[in-house]
Design a protein around this motif. Structure first.
Motif, PDB file in Angstrom:
ATOM      1  N   ARG A 193      19.542 -16.770  41.232  1.00 22.88           N
ATOM      2  CA  ARG A 193      18.365 -16.849  40.360  1.00 22.88           C
ATOM      3  C   ARG A 193      17.087 -16.743  41.178  1.00 22.88           C
ATOM      4  NH1 ARG A 193      19.632 -20.938  37.701  1.00 22.88           N
ATOM      5  NH2 ARG A 193      20.383 -19.835  35.881  1.00 22.88           N
ATOM      6  N   ARG A 194      17.032 -17.427  42.306  1.00 25.43           N
ATOM      7  CA  ARG A 194      15.835 -17.346  43.151  1.00 25.43           C
ATOM      8  C   ARG A 194      15.612 -15.950  43.671  1.00 25.43           C
ATOM      9  NH1 ARG A 194      13.982 -22.514  46.287  1.00 25.43           N
ATOM     10  NH2 ARG A 194      14.894 -23.946  44.831  1.00 25.43           N
ATOM     11  N   ARG A 195      16.686 -15.308  44.058  1.00 24.98           N
ATOM     12  CA  ARG A 195      16.565 -13.949  44.584  1.00 24.98           C
ATOM     13  C   ARG A 195      16.052 -12.987  43.519  1.00 24.98           C
ATOM     14  NH1 ARG A 195      21.550 -12.372  47.865  1.00 24.98           N
ATOM     15  NH2 ARG A 195      20.712 -13.994  49.185  1.00 24.98           N
ATOM     16  N   ARG A 196      16.517 -13.180  42.286  1.00 25.24           N
ATOM     17  CA  ARG A 196      16.077 -12.314  41.189  1.00 25.24           C
ATOM     18  C   ARG A 196      14.622 -12.559  40.823  1.00 25.24           C
ATOM     19  NH1 ARG A 196      21.261 -12.524  37.174  1.00 25.24           N
ATOM     20  NH2 ARG A 196      22.578 -11.187  38.449  1.00 25.24           N
ATOM     21  N   GLU A 197      14.189 -13.807  40.935  1.00 29.47           N
ATOM     22  CA  GLU A 197      12.801 -14.140  40.573  1.00 29.47           C
ATOM     23  C   GLU A 197      11.814 -13.733  41.659  1.00 29.47           C
ATOM     24  OE1 GLU A 197      12.819 -18.279  39.702  1.00 29.47           O
ATOM     25  OE2 GLU A 197      13.783 -18.014  37.750  1.00 29.47           O
ATOM     26  N   ALA A 229      25.394 -21.234  44.361  1.00 32.78           N
ATOM     27  CA  ALA A 229      25.383 -19.772  44.321  1.00 32.78           C
ATOM     28  C   ALA A 229      24.543 -19.268  43.155  1.00 32.78           C
ATOM     29  CB  ALA A 229      26.814 -19.241  44.214  1.00 32.78           C
ATOM     30  N   ASN A 230      24.690 -19.912  41.993  1.00 36.57           N
ATOM     31  CA  ASN A 230      23.874 -19.512  40.840  1.00 36.57           C
ATOM     32  C   ASN A 230      22.401 -19.732  41.103  1.00 36.57           C
ATOM     33  OD1 ASN A 230      25.658 -18.487  38.838  1.00 36.57           O
ATOM     34  ND2 ASN A 230      26.472 -20.541  38.589  1.00 36.57           N
ATOM     35  N   ALA A 231      22.069 -20.846  41.747  1.00 33.42           N
ATOM     36  CA  ALA A 231      20.655 -21.124  42.052  1.00 33.42           C
ATOM     37  C   ALA A 231      20.095 -20.090  43.023  1.00 33.42           C
ATOM     38  CB  ALA A 231      20.514 -22.526  42.633  1.00 33.42           C
ATOM     39  N   LEU A 232      20.876 -19.722  44.031  1.00 33.58           N
ATOM     40  CA  LEU A 232      20.395 -18.737  45.003  1.00 33.58           C
ATOM     41  C   LEU A 232      20.212 -17.356  44.374  1.00 33.58           C
ATOM     42  CD1 LEU A 232      22.496 -19.759  48.139  1.00 33.58           C
ATOM     43  CD2 LEU A 232      20.041 -20.121  47.746  1.00 33.58           C
TER      44      LEU A 232
END
Length: 169
Positions: free
Chosen positions: A164-168, A159-162
């Motif tokens: 972060r990707r969405r924010r980037e 969930a944290n990785a997803l």
């Protein structure tokens, strides 16, 4: 003479033939990955040991004596283990590596192994020195607690990785 209708406005547009890779512009995250991975690998077994030991103490007190008395050390161990698991899950804010590694290595893999072939679970626990912690881990392993905690840590990391990707993006 160009036949394109915007050919006369060519000077108004910037040249975007920049060959710089987008990945080169992203900040390096090696230290974050390392801190998260070390935290996940070192804190997860301690947290699971505290939870297992505290749970065993509570179980023995309540089942053996049929009393509603509380064991303050058992409660403290349970709280300490839960707080450490919260820290491991929070390491996902730095990098998803920590919760995912900790969850896979100390939760999912032993849990699946014990559920698929219970003999493997006994062999895993026999690698630990005989103590209340080992008995607590065995209980936690065979009731599916390690498997559940492992999946929750992996899910937290993913969930944290997803996010972060969405924010980037």
């Amino acid at each position: 003479m160009s036949t394109h209708r915007y050919a006369e406005y060519e000077d108004d547009y910037e040249d975007y033939d920049d060959t710089t890779d987008v990945l080169d512009e992203r900040p390096r995250r090696g230290v974050a990955h390392l801190v998260s991975a070390l935290g996940g690998l070192l804190l997860t077994p301690v947290a699971l040991g505290l939870l297992s030991w505290g749970g065993l103490r509570q179980q023995q007190l309540i089942q053996a004596t049929l009393s509603t008395n509380r064991d303050s050390l058992g409660i403290a161990l349970l709280a300490g283990g839960a707080i450490l698991l919260l820290v491991v899950a929070s390491l996902g804010a730095l990098s998803a590596v920590g919760p995912i590694l900790g969850g896979l290595i100390y939760g999912v893999l032993p849990g699946v192994a014990a559920m698929a072939v219970p003999d493997w679970g006994f062999r895993l626990v026999n690698l630990m020195p005989k103590s209340d912690i080992a008995y607590g881990v065995m209980d936690f392993l065979f009731i599916g607690g390690l498997l559940g905690v492992g999946f929750l840590l992996v899910g937290s990391g993913l969930a944290n990785a997803l996010v972060r990707r969405r924010r980037e993006a």
